[in-house]
Design an enzyme around this catalytic site. Structure first.
Site, PDB file in Angstrom:
ATOM      1  N   LEU A  66       0.809  -1.221   0.000  1.00  0.00           N
ATOM      2  CA  LEU A  66       0.000   0.000   0.000  1.00  0.00           C
ATOM      3  C   LEU A  66       0.845   1.274   0.000  1.00  0.00           C
ATOM      4  CD1 LEU A  66      -2.906  -1.085   2.372  1.00  0.00           C
ATOM      5  CD2 LEU A  66      -2.885  -0.987  -0.125  1.00  0.00           C
ATOM      6  N   ARG A  67       2.159   1.149   0.151  1.00  0.00           N
ATOM      7  CA  ARG A  67       3.124   2.242  -0.050  1.00  0.00           C
ATOM      8  C   ARG A  67       3.075   3.368   0.980  1.00  0.00           C
ATOM      9  NH1 ARG A  67       6.034  -1.143  -2.864  1.00  0.00           N
ATOM     10  NH2 ARG A  67       5.500  -1.359  -5.072  1.00  0.00           N
ATOM     11  N   HIS A 182       9.953 -14.091   1.390  1.00  0.00           N
ATOM     12  CA  HIS A 182      10.265 -13.766   0.000  1.00  0.00           C
ATOM     13  C   HIS A 182      11.470 -14.631  -0.335  1.00  0.00           C
ATOM     14  CE1 HIS A 182      10.966 -10.864  -3.436  1.00  0.00           C
ATOM     15  NE2 HIS A 182      12.126 -11.480  -3.369  1.00  0.00           N
ATOM     16  N   ASP A 320      -0.015  -9.775  -4.658  1.00  0.00           N
ATOM     17  CA  ASP A 320       1.271  -9.057  -4.613  1.00  0.00           C
ATOM     18  C   ASP A 320       1.116  -7.700  -5.300  1.00  0.00           C
ATOM     19  OD1 ASP A 320       3.881  -8.368  -4.122  1.00  0.00           O
ATOM     20  OD2 ASP A 320       4.778  -9.834  -5.478  1.00  0.00           O
TER      21      ASP A 320
END
Length: 440
Positions: A66-67, A182, A320
């Site tokens: 969502l930055r 990740h 993602d």
């Protein structure tokens, strides 16, 4: 009370697929019943005619960027949550690779509060595994869990040190907190821009071998098995990763996994602009909208991901969702940032997989709803009586052309621009509140 009358209700958690009526009482589901709305109910309650529509549990997306804070020009919590609602996604797990990284209780509470203020999809924070996601010192996971984080991850970066990852898994195990990884060995992937293989050779681009992902998946499965921790593998893309997860599950390892719509829809041919699924328009050669991490793989990998979704090796479909500004992507392919947006296309792309005969509908809905919820032990993704009233009403036959300029997301970086998809969310409810209505 809101009554969704005479819909095709698909609720895999309760093995429901048939004509039903859903009663929403305040913020929860009262019941799902066979009987249609009665004339008396139509006089005193809000009855929505859902004949010809599908009603699904609200989608749960385990993997959304969502930055905010730090890169609000790409996306804010409000715009991302609005985009989620438009895609039928009612719960998003916000990744911690913001600026600054969400590695403290204060930042986790900020993300959750901004999500509540926005009032669209439910926004749940994920905390970082390590401070600053630098892979060195562990974040205070107990503090993060108390602040509302439902998992920890350094997504966007791998934890390269096996020793640090082992300590993280042991710490998280004692807190019953899943660790999302990740999976990327940077010593193998460094300098690569797309999947290593014939297409990369043809294009003259440096490749990222599948082994960069597989080696880390196998390492972290071994560590999780050793200490009994809960491991969640993000964005699985390689056939050998699917095989390793399948074998680990058979041994009783506490491992779950997710796959993205772009990894089960596209292959590395998309980078060359030479192929697209189902007669859809292909992109341009060296299109940076086909650049992501992990990269789009070969057709054999794509088929393995689909097989993993079908047989339960892969528990969830997650987007993602990774917004980038237009100028970020308008550079040479090697220099472009990884990632695409996906919240507003994930449902329709999953339906395309169903229509192609590659996945049963009930399994697809499960992978979008209760499957991801179970990965992190979340109470959503079901229409059970008493459950939160998170509901998506879908026009399954509605055809629409993907036009990123019309998305609610603040960014436009989609490789599916110009595609014609079928299946559109017409209404989305979160805790009984209407948060999206198509055309309004």
């Amino acid at each position: 009370m809101i009554i969704l009358d005479s819909a095709r209700v698909i609720d895999p958690a309760n093995r429901i697929d048939g004509t039903r009526t859903v009663l929403i009482d305040g913020d929860h589901i009262r019941e799902v019943r066979d009987l249609a709305a009665t004339p008396a109910e139509k006089l005193v309650h809000q009855v929505i005619d859902c004949r010809g529509r599908w009603v699904l549990p609200g989608l749960v997306d385990l993997h959304v960027h969502l930055r905010e804070p730090g890169e609000e020009g790409k996306e804010t919590i409000a715009t991302g949550a609005r985009a989620a609602a438009a895609g039928g996604v009612t719960t998003v797990i916000a990744m911690p690779n913001t600026k600054p990284v969400c590695d403290s209780a204060a930042l986790a509470r900020f993300v959750a509060a901004r999500g509540r203020e926005a009032g669209f999809a439910r926004v749940i924070p994920a905390g970082a595994i390590t401070r600053g996601s630098l892979g060195e010192q562990l974040a205070d996971m107990a503090e993060l869990k108390e602040a509302g984080c439902v998992c920890v991850t350094d997504d966007g970066r791998p934890v390269m040190s096996a020793g640090v990852m082992r300590r993280a898994l042991e710490y998280a195990r004692d807190l019953e907190l899943p660790v999302m990884i990740h999976a990327e060995d940077l010593t193998l992937s460094s300098g690569g821009a797309m999947n290593e293989g014939p297409v990369a050779t043809r294009l003259g681009l440096p490749g990222v071998p599948a082994a960069a992902e597989v080696a880390m998946v196998q390492r972290d499965i071994l560590l999780a098995e050793t200490c009994g921790a809960r491991l969640h593998v993000a964005h699985v893309s390689a056939a050998a990763s699917v095989r390793a997860i399948r074998e680990a599950k058979a041994r009783g390892v506490r491992v779950t996994a997710e796959a993205t719509p772009h990894h089960f829809t596209l292959t590395d041919e998309a980078v060359a602009g030479t192929a697209a699924a189902g007669g859809q328009p292909a992109g341009d050669p060296y299109d940076t909208h086909a650049k992501m991490s992990p990269p789009l793989r070969a057709e054999s990998d794509r088929q393995s991901v689909v097989a993993g979704l079908n047989d339960g090796t892969i528990d969830a479909i997650a987007t993602d969702h990774a917004p980038h500004g237009a100028l970020d992507k308008q550079v040479e392919f090697i220099q472009a940032p990884n990632g695409i947006i996906g919240l507003e296309t994930s449902l329709a792309l999953t339906f395309a997989l169903v229509r192609s005969g590659e996945m049963p509908l009930a399994r697809a809905v499960e992978r979008l709803t209760v499957g991801p919820a179970r990965c992190l032990g979340l109470p959503w993704g079901t229409l059970s009586a008493g459950a939160p009233a998170d509901v998506a009403v879908v026009d399954a036959e509605r055809e629409w052309k993907v036009d990123p300029q019309r998305f609610y997301s603040r960014s436009r970086n989609s490789p599916f621009a110009g595609w014609t998809l079928r299946g559109k969310v017409v209404k989305t409810f979160v805790a009984g509140k209407l948060v999206h209505e198509e055309g309004k």
